[in-house]
Design a protein around this motif. Structure first.
Motif, PDB file in Angstrom:
ATOM      1  N   GLY A 263     -81.122  22.311 118.446  1.00  0.00           N
ATOM      2  CA  GLY A 263     -82.387  21.684 118.091  1.00  0.00           C
ATOM      3  C   GLY A 263     -82.248  20.871 116.816  1.00  0.00           C
ATOM      4  O   GLY A 263     -81.145  20.647 116.336  1.00  0.00           O
ATOM      5  N   GLY A 264     -83.376  20.473 116.262  1.00  0.00           N
ATOM      6  CA  GLY A 264     -83.373  19.647 115.075  1.00  0.00           C
ATOM      7  C   GLY A 264     -82.840  20.348 113.843  1.00  0.00           C
ATOM      8  O   GLY A 264     -82.292  19.717 112.949  1.00  0.00           O
ATOM      9  N   MET A 265     -82.974  21.662 113.785  1.00  0.00           N
ATOM     10  CA  MET A 265     -82.557  22.387 112.594  1.00  0.00           C
ATOM     11  C   MET A 265     -81.216  23.098 112.754  1.00  0.00           C
ATOM     12  O   MET A 265     -80.532  23.360 111.786  1.00  0.00           O
TER      13      MET A 265
ATOM     14  N   ASP B  21     -75.934  19.769 108.297  1.00  0.00           N
ATOM     15  CA  ASP B  21     -76.792  18.838 107.562  1.00  0.00           C
ATOM     16  C   ASP B  21     -77.835  19.587 106.750  1.00  0.00           C
ATOM     17  O   ASP B  21     -78.123  19.235 105.617  1.00  0.00           O
ATOM     18  N   GLY B  22     -78.406  20.636 107.323  1.00  0.00           N
ATOM     19  CA  GLY B  22     -79.441  21.414 106.651  1.00  0.00           C
ATOM     20  C   GLY B  22     -78.914  22.245 105.506  1.00  0.00           C
ATOM     21  O   GLY B  22     -79.616  22.497 104.534  1.00  0.00           O
TER      22      GLY B  22
ATOM     23  N   GLY C 264     -83.946  22.293 103.554  1.00  0.00           N
ATOM     24  CA  GLY C 264     -83.666  22.742 104.915  1.00  0.00           C
ATOM     25  C   GLY C 264     -83.476  24.247 104.973  1.00  0.00           C
ATOM     26  O   GLY C 264     -83.946  24.909 105.894  1.00  0.00           O
ATOM     27  N   VAL C 265     -82.805  24.804 103.981  1.00  0.00           N
ATOM     28  CA  VAL C 265     -82.594  26.256 103.929  1.00  0.00           C
ATOM     29  C   VAL C 265     -83.925  26.957 103.685  1.00  0.00           C
ATOM     30  O   VAL C 265     -84.218  27.988 104.306  1.00  0.00           O
TER      31      VAL C 265
ATOM     32  N   THR D  50     -88.427  30.182 105.807  1.00  0.00           N
ATOM     33  CA  THR D  50     -89.861  30.230 106.109  1.00  0.00           C
ATOM     34  C   THR D  50     -90.078  30.489 107.595  1.00  0.00           C
ATOM     35  O   THR D  50     -90.935  31.278 107.983  1.00  0.00           O
ATOM     36  N   GLU D  51     -89.278  29.838 108.437  1.00  0.00           N
ATOM     37  CA  GLU D  51     -89.367  30.059 109.884  1.00  0.00           C
ATOM     38  C   GLU D  51     -89.068  31.519 110.221  1.00  0.00           C
ATOM     39  O   GLU D  51     -89.760  32.134 111.034  1.00  0.00           O
ATOM     40  N   GLY D  52     -88.059  32.093 109.587  1.00  0.00           N
ATOM     41  CA  GLY D  52     -87.710  33.491 109.819  1.00  0.00           C
ATOM     42  C   GLY D  52     -88.825  34.440 109.403  1.00  0.00           C
ATOM     43  O   GLY D  52     -89.160  35.377 110.130  1.00  0.00           O
TER      44      GLY D  52
END
Length: 76
Positions: free
Chosen positions: A11-13, A36-37, A43-44, A49-51
């Motif tokens: 995906g994007g991330m 890239d992230g 990005g990290v 935050t997603e986690g």
């Protein structure tokens, strides 16, 4: 800790792998942030935050969040 078995998607991330967790003895989905992230602190932060958000979700159609860590500067 995890043994990567095969890539499930990208995906994007980052990239998601089917992996084995020998500590708990089962298959898991392991998401690794893309190179890239890793270079961008933002990005990290977004990955963490997603986690945190996923750890609060309890739904039969959403994977359960178990663990966040970093190996050699690469968050997963």
């Amino acid at each position: 800790r995890y043994h990567l078995l095969k890539r499930l998607g990208r995906g994007g991330m980052g990239v998601v792998y089917l992996a084995e967790d020998p500590v708990i003895g089962r298959a898991v989905a392991l998401k690794m942030i893309s190179a890239d992230g890793v270079v961008r602190a933002r990005g990290v932060d977004r990955f963490r935050t997603e986690g945190r958000a996923l750890a609060r979700v309890r739904h039969p159609n959403v994977v359960q969040f178990f663990h966040f860590d970093e190996q050699a500067g690469h968050p997963y």
